[in-house]
Design a protein around this motif. Structure first.
Motif, PDB file in Angstrom:
ATOM      1  N   UNK A  27     -88.020  17.115  19.015  1.00  0.00           N
ATOM      2  CA  UNK A  27     -88.654  16.407  20.125  1.00  0.00           C
ATOM      3  C   UNK A  27     -88.919  17.311  21.331  1.00  0.00           C
ATOM      4  N   UNK A  28     -87.897  17.977  21.829  1.00  0.00           N
ATOM      5  CA  UNK A  28     -88.046  18.735  23.072  1.00  0.00           C
ATOM      6  C   UNK A  28     -88.808  20.048  22.895  1.00  0.00           C
ATOM      7  N   UNK A  29     -88.738  20.647  21.704  1.00  0.00           N
ATOM      8  CA  UNK A  29     -89.430  21.924  21.468  1.00  0.00           C
ATOM      9  C   UNK A  29     -90.645  21.761  20.566  1.00  0.00           C
ATOM     10  N   UNK A  30     -90.851  20.557  20.029  1.00  0.00           N
ATOM     11  CA  UNK A  30     -91.991  20.326  19.164  1.00  0.00           C
ATOM     12  C   UNK A  30     -91.907  21.065  17.845  1.00  0.00           C
ATOM     13  N   UNK A  31     -90.692  21.347  17.373  1.00  0.00           N
ATOM     14  CA  UNK A  31     -90.547  22.094  16.122  1.00  0.00           C
ATOM     15  C   UNK A  31     -90.844  21.218  14.918  1.00  0.00           C
ATOM     16  N   UNK A  32     -91.315  21.833  13.867  1.00  0.00           N
ATOM     17  CA  UNK A  32     -91.376  21.154  12.577  1.00  0.00           C
ATOM     18  C   UNK A  32     -89.946  21.084  12.035  1.00  0.00           C
ATOM     19  N   UNK A  33     -89.608  20.063  11.223  1.00  0.00           N
ATOM     20  CA  UNK A  33     -88.240  19.964  10.697  1.00  0.00           C
ATOM     21  C   UNK A  33     -87.768  21.222   9.990  1.00  0.00           C
ATOM     22  N   UNK A  34     -88.659  21.851   9.205  1.00  0.00           N
ATOM     23  CA  UNK A  34     -88.251  23.063   8.483  1.00  0.00           C
ATOM     24  C   UNK A  34     -88.030  24.237   9.427  1.00  0.00           C
ATOM     25  N   UNK A  35     -88.645  24.203  10.597  1.00  0.00           N
ATOM     26  CA  UNK A  35     -88.409  25.242  11.599  1.00  0.00           C
ATOM     27  C   UNK A  35     -87.057  25.042  12.267  1.00  0.00           C
ATOM     28  N   UNK A  36     -86.744  23.781  12.584  1.00  0.00           N
ATOM     29  CA  UNK A  36     -85.454  23.485  13.206  1.00  0.00           C
ATOM     30  C   UNK A  36     -84.305  23.785  12.243  1.00  0.00           C
ATOM     31  N   UNK A  37     -84.505  23.510  10.964  1.00  0.00           N
ATOM     32  CA  UNK A  37     -83.462  23.724   9.963  1.00  0.00           C
ATOM     33  C   UNK A  37     -83.041  25.181   9.891  1.00  0.00           C
ATOM     34  N   UNK A  38     -83.977  26.091  10.135  1.00  0.00           N
ATOM     35  CA  UNK A  38     -83.684  27.524  10.009  1.00  0.00           C
ATOM     36  C   UNK A  38     -83.352  28.178  11.348  1.00  0.00           C
ATOM     37  N   UNK A  39     -83.210  27.394  12.406  1.00  0.00           N
ATOM     38  CA  UNK A  39     -82.950  27.954  13.726  1.00  0.00           C
ATOM     39  C   UNK A  39     -81.595  28.653  13.759  1.00  0.00           C
ATOM     40  N   UNK A  40     -81.574  29.851  14.338  1.00  0.00           N
ATOM     41  CA  UNK A  40     -80.353  30.654  14.407  1.00  0.00           C
ATOM     42  C   UNK A  40     -80.036  30.998  15.851  1.00  0.00           C
ATOM     43  N   UNK A  41     -78.787  31.335  16.093  1.00  0.00           N
ATOM     44  CA  UNK A  41     -78.341  31.615  17.447  1.00  0.00           C
ATOM     45  C   UNK A  41     -79.142  32.749  18.076  1.00  0.00           C
TER      46      UNK A  41
END
Length: 246
Positions: free
Chosen positions: A62-76
């Protein structure tokens, strides 16, 4: 055909054409900021561990407009999270879900290049303080996986799309009326992305900047979100009227 059993290609005789896919976002799916906050607040109430661990993932959509597959791979390493003010996410890879038979690793989730981007191309997305705070809380509570991933199950795996969908539907049931639950309103987690991009456009952010953050071309952005531009018709009518009167 290779064995020359057909004199001509029989497929050339088929008259059927694939129907065009619907590429325009239904405005009935788009929630407002107040509804988004209510849904995100309800997510941790679902289940024993799933909801609380998925809140930050949904918040990224929601806040960053990411696709679900983009959020799933988000790293620190992809996140800049200051104690106050805006932060930043730099996307490098996505982690879509697929059948094990179709991945090189034999796993259901496999890291790949960004959609519509070259192999090593990245995408920079400024994120508001609300998301920065949610991500900081998530990291403090659950840390990261050995590879730096922020979102994973208690066993270190990726949440399946069905698990995310279940949590989302339960959150909708906690927040929405029965009529709203039956409606298309935020029916899928992906609709959080639609809500985000619609909000940015209606807030007056230039389409070029929205497209850059969303990973779209401007042409695709205008086509997909044409029906979600609130008040645009009235403003355009006013401009045309002023020109005619002048």
């Amino acid at each position: 055909m290779e064995q020359k059993m057909f004199a001509t290609n029989p497929l050339h005789e088929i008259k059927w054409k694939q129907p065009k896919a619907v590429t325009v976002v239904d405005p009935r799916t788009v929630i407002n900021p107040a509804q988004a906050k209510q849904l995100l607040a309800a997510v941790p109430k679902v289940g024993r561990t799933r909801g609380v661990r998925l809140k930050a993932l949904f918040a990224c959509i929601y806040y960053a407009g990411l696709r679900p597959e983009e959020a799933t791979n988000l790293r620190l390493k992809n996140c800049t999270l200051p104690e106050s003010g805006w932060g930043q996410i730099i996307l490098e890879k996505v982690r879509p879900q697929a059948n094990k038979r179709w991945t090189d690793s034999g796993e259901t989730h496999e890291s790949r290049s960004l959609k519509h981007r070259a192999k090593k191309e990245t995408r920079e997305i400024p994120i508001p303080s609300a998301l920065v705070a949610i991500l900081r809380e998530h990291i403090d509570a659950y840390g990261t996986e050995d590879d730096g991933r922020l979102f994973r199950t208690t066993k270190g795996g990726c949440y399946s799309s069905s698990a995310c969908s279940y949590v989302w539907q339960e959150a909708r049931a906690l927040v929405f009326t029965d009529e709203q639950v039956r409606s298309p309103l935020a029916a899928r987690p992906y609709d959080l992305r639609h809500a985000a991009l619609s909000l940015w456009l209606n807030a007056g952010v230039p389409a070029t900047e929205v497209a850059k953050r969303a990973g779209h071309s401007v042409e695709v952005l205008h086509r997909v979100y044409a029906k979600c531009m609130e008040g645009q018709q009235e403003r355009m009518n006013g401009k045309i009227g002023s020109a005619l009167d002048g």
